[in-house]
Design a protein around this motif. Structure first.
Motif, PDB file in Angstrom:
ATOM      1  N   LYS A 301       0.837  -1.201   0.000  1.00 45.68           N
ATOM      2  CA  LYS A 301       0.000   0.000   0.000  1.00 45.68           C
ATOM      3  C   LYS A 301       0.865   1.242   0.000  1.00 45.68           C
ATOM      4  CE  LYS A 301      -2.837   0.709   3.599  1.00 45.68           C
ATOM      5  NZ  LYS A 301      -2.818   2.048   4.236  1.00 45.68           N
ATOM      6  N   VAL A 302       0.428   2.246  -0.724  1.00 46.12           N
ATOM      7  CA  VAL A 302       1.049   3.567  -0.667  1.00 46.12           C
ATOM      8  C   VAL A 302       0.211   4.411   0.288  1.00 46.12           C
ATOM      9  CG1 VAL A 302       1.568   5.671  -1.938  1.00 46.12           C
ATOM     10  CG2 VAL A 302       2.094   3.439  -2.946  1.00 46.12           C
ATOM     11  N   GLU A 303       0.849   4.888   1.341  1.00 46.90           N
ATOM     12  CA  GLU A 303       0.157   5.622   2.404  1.00 46.90           C
ATOM     13  C   GLU A 303       0.474   7.110   2.329  1.00 46.90           C
ATOM     14  OE1 GLU A 303      -2.312   5.617   5.973  1.00 46.90           O
ATOM     15  OE2 GLU A 303      -2.002   4.284   4.269  1.00 46.90           O
ATOM     16  N   GLU A 367     -13.999  -0.789  -1.582  1.00 47.97           N
ATOM     17  CA  GLU A 367     -13.071   0.200  -1.016  1.00 47.97           C
ATOM     18  C   GLU A 367     -11.649  -0.008  -1.528  1.00 47.97           C
ATOM     19  OE1 GLU A 367     -10.608   1.077   3.016  1.00 47.97           O
ATOM     20  OE2 GLU A 367     -12.448  -0.102   3.219  1.00 47.97           O
ATOM     21  N   ILE A 368     -11.013   1.102  -1.911  1.00 49.00           N
ATOM     22  CA  ILE A 368      -9.623   1.066  -2.341  1.00 49.00           C
ATOM     23  C   ILE A 368      -8.784   2.117  -1.610  1.00 49.00           C
ATOM     24  CG2 ILE A 368      -9.894   2.707  -4.262  1.00 49.00           C
ATOM     25  CD1 ILE A 368      -8.025   0.844  -5.889  1.00 49.00           C
ATOM     26  N   ASN A 400      -4.518  10.649   7.798  1.00 48.46           N
ATOM     27  CA  ASN A 400      -3.922   9.536   7.065  1.00 48.46           C
ATOM     28  C   ASN A 400      -4.876   9.054   5.994  1.00 48.46           C
ATOM     29  OD1 ASN A 400      -5.504   6.997   8.148  1.00 48.46           O
ATOM     30  ND2 ASN A 400      -5.034   8.264   9.942  1.00 48.46           N
ATOM     31  N   GLY A 401      -4.300   8.492   4.926  1.00 49.89           N
ATOM     32  CA  GLY A 401      -5.125   7.980   3.844  1.00 49.89           C
ATOM     33  C   GLY A 401      -4.340   7.052   2.945  1.00 49.89           C
ATOM     34  N   SER A 402      -5.042   6.160   2.280  1.00 47.72           N
ATOM     35  CA  SER A 402      -4.417   5.276   1.302  1.00 47.72           C
ATOM     36  C   SER A 402      -4.306   6.024  -0.011  1.00 47.72           C
ATOM     37  CB  SER A 402      -5.256   4.011   1.095  1.00 47.72           C
ATOM     38  OG  SER A 402      -5.522   3.390   2.327  1.00 47.72           O
TER      39      SER A 402
END
Length: 443
Positions: A301-303, A367-368, A400-402
């Motif tokens: 995952k890219v955060e 959800e992505i 924070n978020g993906s």
């Protein structure tokens, strides 16, 4: 985490926030615990003060020749010393009881968050892109990957058990290409600083972002050091003999980079991104998405993480969500943006937007990305503060978020770009990262 002083001054507001999440009011219990804490601290202080005063009185009594009084005072001091450990233990217990209670309480939703019980009450904010109309029945990603001979769940199960996958060849490169593209976009166009953080963290880091203690069962822990036999006293240990946690998201190390520090507000907002493997036990997901890559124990995952002043955080939330949306738009993946209701939002969140990508193989949005503003909830747990022009420190706000989940992005690419012959077209924006490859057609 809450300031008990704020709860004491805003008990009704606090309980109303809990009610909106479908939770019972607890302000009375918390204030009773705080009263017990205050009493325990006061009892210890009073004992200390009396011991100091009695010690002085002993000297005065002896000087005055009043031996009886001096002996009585000595007996009193001895009794205080005897009681001291129990007084200290009472203080420690009362403090721990309150801190444990406060640490298990979720954040209060913002007024703008819609009320509701679960995902069915989330509110759609926008929808982008038109789902592709296929002239054949679209397959799910695992059918596509297995058909290409590049996605192997059986071998992964032999290696590690359920909820793992081995991707090979062009699919392994596609996963890497997606991560590189996202990181280049966020660092080159969106102003995030790339960070390469540790994947193993200690208890304090997990507590700081609220993964502990509430969600302990959803985490993977790691014990360092030898597990059997006698250690070699001459050997230098590879790591300290301590317990670690595998990160469930890069939010944990990135947000904790500012723990126990006071930032200059001229540095804010601080924006960071990282592409990492993430690990989740999925303890509460039994029976859900048991096939494929939607819900795995290990995923990439890219955060995105931001640290802001209180005045900047809501605007930053919109900006961060927009950065994640640009990833999906660049990949031409249809998606929708929803505002999570009070019953579906995360433990540390004040407000959350979910981005849900269209998966034609499933025939629904999934959800992505999840982008949340947490206010000072995490900052209090980490003691992360900033100092403004007035020189006074105050808690920062964290977000924070993906940006976005790489595995799920690959799922979306496979399903949206699949062809009737089982091959997959490569989105134009990814072709430079794929060595110019335009189509994935197998081994």
């Amino acid at each position: 985490m809450y300031d008990i002083k704020w709860i004491r001054e805003n008990a009704e507001v606090f309980d109303t926030g809990r009610k909106r999440r479908g939770l019972e009011p607890v302000s009375a219990r918390l204030l009773a615990l705080d009263d017990a804490r205050r009493a325990a601290i006061a009892g210890l202080q009073q004992a200390q003060e009396r011991r100091n005063a009695a010690s002085k009185e002993i000297g005065a009594a002896m000087k005055a020749g009043d031996s009886a009084k001096a002996e009585a005072l000595k007996a009193e001091v001895a009794q205080i010393k005897e009681n001291w450990p129990s007084l200290e233990e009472a203080e420690r217990y009362a403090i721990a009881e309150l801190e444990n209670a406060l640490s298990s309480i979720p954040n209060t939703p913002l007024d703008a968050v819609p009320d509701g019980k679960d995902e069915h009450d989330n509110v759609e904010a926008l929808k982008w892109g038109e789902p592709r109309i296929f002239d054949f029945t679209p397959r799910e990603h695992f059918e596509i990957g297995e058909g290409l001979g590049l996605m192997d769940f059986e071998v992964a199960a032999k290696l590690s058990g359920a909820r793992f996958v081995v991707n090979k060849g062009a699919l392994a490169r596609l996963e890497r290409a997606l991560a590189q593209f996202m990181l280049d976009l966020h660092t080159g166009e969106h102003g995030y600083m790339e960070v390469a953080p540790p994947l193993l963290v200690r208890d304090d880091a997990m507590f700081g972002t609220a993964q502990l203690p509430k969600f302990r069962e959803d985490q993977f822990s790691v014990t360092a050091g030898r597990q059997s036999g006698q250690p070699d006293p001459t050997a230098e240990p590879l790591m300290p003999a301590a317990d670690y946690w595998l990160i469930p998201t890069a939010e944990v190390p990135l947000t904790n980079l500012v723990r126990e520090s006071i930032l200059d507000e001229s540095q804010l907002p601080l924006r960071m991104t990282a592409g990492t493997y993430c690990f989740r036990a999925e303890a509460g997901a039994a029976g859900k998405d048991t096939r494929g890559m939607i819900r795995q124990h290990q995923f990439y995952k890219v955060e995105l993480v931001s640290v802001t002043t209180p005045e900047q955080s809501l605007e930053e939330h919109e900006r961060m969500t927009g950065c994640a949306e640009k990833v999906l738009r660049a990949l031409a993946l249809p998606y929708r943006k929803v505002t999570l209701c009070t019953g579906d939002m995360g433990f540390a969140s004040q407000k959350t937007y979910d981005l849900e990508v269209w998966l034609p193989g499933q025939g629904k949005y999934r959800e992505i990305s999840s982008c949340s503003v947490c206010g000072d909830f995490q900052a209090r747990r980490m003691n992360a503060r900033s100092r403004g022009p007035d020189g006074k420190p105050r808690f920062v706000h964290t977000l924070n978020g993906s940006g976005v989940a790489v595995g799920r992005a690959m799922v979306a690419v496979l399903e949206n770009y699949q062809e009737a012959d089982g091959s997959v077209s490569v989105p134009a924006v990814l072709r430079p990262y794929m060595g110019g490859l335009t189509r994935i057609s197998g081994k």
